[in-house]
Design an enzyme around this catalytic site. Structure first.
Site, mmCIF file in Angstrom:
data_model
loop_
_atom_site.group_PDB
_atom_site.id
_atom_site.type_symbol
_atom_site.label_atom_id
_atom_site.label_comp_id
_atom_site.label_asym_id
_atom_site.label_seq_id
_atom_site.Cartn_x
_atom_site.Cartn_y
_atom_site.Cartn_z
ATOM 1 N N GLY A 67 0.774 -1.228 0.000
ATOM 2 C CA GLY A 67 0.000 0.000 0.000
ATOM 3 C C GLY A 67 0.805 1.276 0.000
ATOM 4 N N SER A 68 0.265 2.221 -0.686
ATOM 5 C CA SER A 68 0.712 3.598 -0.649
ATOM 6 C C SER A 68 -0.423 4.411 -1.243
ATOM 7 C CB SER A 68 1.972 3.819 -1.470
ATOM 8 O OG SER A 68 2.196 5.216 -1.620
ATOM 9 N N SER A 69 -0.738 5.508 -0.625
ATOM 10 C CA SER A 69 -1.824 6.336 -1.152
ATOM 11 C C SER A 69 -1.450 6.944 -2.503
ATOM 12 C CB SER A 69 -2.187 7.437 -0.157
ATOM 13 O OG SER A 69 -1.060 8.246 0.107
#
Length: 141
Positions: A67-69
């Protein structure tokens, strides 16, 4: 296992046109932010087993994502640059990554479909030429 006469059924996450391409089945999860070059569509994560592989035009099979925005922005940039995969096969939906496709569609850009397919089934498709229909049927040549 996928047989030519017997399509595999995947869950449609983001609908798209019928597409085809070679399946690049990743063997490890990836972060699009810092893991994929948005200008070239190349995997650049130094620790990723498929480092140096181009994802552009492939049916990209993702056993997982990290995940990473910012992942949605990277995927959006890939679509805009014409370096996106032809389709995404995801073991589990990643809402942030899929957001990039939703935004691309809202901007009127051609958007690759995204389908949900278990990682075990993805691995069996590695390197094969696949055709994906709009209703989630996957056939291999």
């Amino acid at each position: 296992m996928v047989l030519n006469a017997q399509p595999l059924n995947a869950q449609v996450l983001i609908a798209g046109p019928q597409v085809s391409g070679r399946c690049l089945a990743l063997t490890a999860p990836i972060s699009f932010w810092g893991g994929v070059d948005p200008r070239s569509g190349t995997i650049i994560d130094a620790r990723h087993p498929q480092r140096g592989e181009a994802i552009a035009g492939t049916v990209l099979a993702l056993p997982g994502t990290i995940g990473s925005s910012s992942a949605s922005a990277v995927l959006l940039e890939l679509v805009h640059a014409g370096k996106a995969p032809a389709a995404l096969l995801m073991d589990a939906p990643d809402a942030i990554l899929l957001l990039g496709l939703v935004v691309a569609r809202e901007m009127g850009w051609p958007t690759p479909p995204a389908l949900r397919l278990p990682a075990a089934a993805q691995a069996a498709l590695a390197g094969r030429w696949l055709m994906l229909s709009g209703d989630g049927k996957i056939t291999a040549e």
